[in-house]
Design an enzyme around this catalytic site. Structure first.
Site, short mmCIF file in Angstrom:
data_model
loop_
_atom_site.label_atom_id
_atom_site.label_comp_id
_atom_site.label_asym_id
_atom_site.label_seq_id
_atom_site.Cartn_x
_atom_site.Cartn_y
_atom_site.Cartn_z
N ASP A 50 0.62 9.67 -1.07
CA ASP A 50 -0.36 9.56 0.01
C ASP A 50 -1.46 8.60 -0.43
O ASP A 50 -2.14 8.86 -1.43
CB ASP A 50 -0.93 10.97 0.28
N ASP B 100 0.66 5.09 5.60
CA ASP B 100 0.01 5.40 4.32
C ASP B 100 0.60 6.58 3.54
O ASP B 100 0.03 7.03 2.56
CB ASP B 100 -1.49 5.62 4.52
N GLU B 101 1.74 7.11 3.99
CA GLU B 101 2.35 8.19 3.20
C GLU B 101 3.86 8.20 3.37
O GLU B 101 4.40 7.78 4.39
CB GLU B 101 1.75 9.55 3.56
#
Length: 366
Positions: free
Chosen positions: A14, A108-109
């Site tokens: 993350d 973003d993860e």
């Protein structure tokens, strides 16, 4: 103690305050300052906040007005999604050097299954550390990670040592970790569910574990079985390297509302062409065409038709979309048109794929 799925090695990576960190990376004047991405317009909402802004209670989904109240010296910047996407692709490239089993959840993860990895490294914790170090060295951004036997535990663990940290929950620690966990920290338990659980006397994983399957299903319906299993460390969802789409579409919002059907047909022609390009690129075809119409008063209407055969070409898509357009008279002028194709030939592929899945039980060191 664990079923055959549970000895996989899953990493959840993350990125830390991703959008805001990219803005600070690209503009040195923003470094060390409270930054909010989005939220500057009158009705704007914050997309992301830097850690400096979070200290003042600014967080994503908060109104720009509230953000300013909490932190008067906050700096608002416009989101640049093309840039976040570009950086996200660079991060994914790093992931793919370790494993092909990468399942992005957003820009973003992502989940990585490193049970069998390209580096032959038996330690998922060391792989996570190496990946985070590489993201920092090559892109100048920090990431946090959670490492465990399944996606559910890895996702929760990645929140533990944020920012720029990681946490491993080893196979023998999973039960204790979940029992000690506050119920609101369980991934997927939002505020409403948490409040409901509190009323039922469920405050920790241990409290949840003490409830029977019948009790949980009675109070939480289908989700009851999910809660019953995850608190016992059972979460068999595999890391899916490619998410198979259920539909493919293209749409356009117009700068001026359209009231003439001639203009609409012209726009549908472009949309059908764009859809054809997407279908060709992914080698997908479908049977159900849906025309989406958003009127100037923001009301939305969809009209669908299912054909007896798969199509992917512009001409047939356009012909069906025209038919749907003329199906009934327009209620108002139109601000958006879209065409999507569902009932795809990927549904067949998905079934075939499942036949090829073989599970192997092995013992690992984390």
């Amino acid at each position: 103690m664990h079923n055959e799925f549970s000895l996989r090695k899953i990493i959840h990576v993350d990125m830390d305050a991703f959008y805001a960190s990219v803005e600070q990376l690209d503009n040195s004047e923003l470094r060390g300052k409270p930054v909010a991405v989005g939220g500057s317009e009158k009705r704007g909402v914050v997309s992301a906040a830097s850690y400096e802004a979070r200290k003042y209670g600014v967080k994503s989904a908060m109104s720009g007005y509230m953000a300013r109240q909490n932190c008067p010296h906050i700096i608002f910047v416009k989101p640049r999604f093309y840039r976040y996407k570009e950086v996200s692709q660079q991060i994914r490239k790093i992931f793919l050097e370790y494993t092909d089993l990468v399942e992005p959840l957003s820009l973003d993860e992502a989940y990585l299954d490193v049970t069998m990895n390209k580096k032959g490294n038996p330690s998922a914790s060391l792989i996570a550390q190496e990946i985070r170090q590489r993201i920092f060295n090559e892109l100048g951004l920090t990431a946090s990670a959670g490492i465990s036997i399944n996606k559910f535990v890895a996702k929760i663990a990645s929140d533990y040592n944020k920012p720029n940290g990681q946490k491993t929950v080893n196979p023998e620690e999973v039960f204790q970790f979940l029992e000690d966990l506050e119920i609101r920290k369980f991934y997927g338990v939002g505020k409403v569910t948490a409040d409901k659980m509190y009323k039922l006397g469920i405050f920790t994983g241990k409290d949840l574990k003490n409830k029977s399957l019948e009790f949980l299903e009675e109070h939480f319906g289908k989700s009851g079985a999910h809660y019953y299993h995850v608190v016992r460390g059972i979460h068999n969802s595999a890391v899916k390297a490619e998410r198979i789409p259920k539909s493919v579409g293209a749409e356009r919002t117009f700068s001026e509302n359209l009231s003439s059907e001639i203009f609409m047909l012209e726009r549908l022609d472009h949309i059908a062409k764009e859809l054809e390009d997407r279908l060709k690129k992914s080698e997908i075809a479908g049977k159900t065409i849906t025309l989406k119409i958003k009127y100037s008063d923001f009301s939305l209407q969809t009209r669908s038709k299912t054909l007896p055969y798969f199509i992917a070409g512009k001409d047939l898509i356009l012909e069906t979309a025209k038919e749907l357009l003329y199906q009934e008279k327009m209620e108002n002028s139109v601000r958006l048109l879209g065409i999507s194709l569902a009932n795809l030939n990927t549904d067949i592929r998905e079934t075939d794929k499942m036949k090829d899945v073989v599970t192997v039980q092995l013992r690992f060191d984390f």
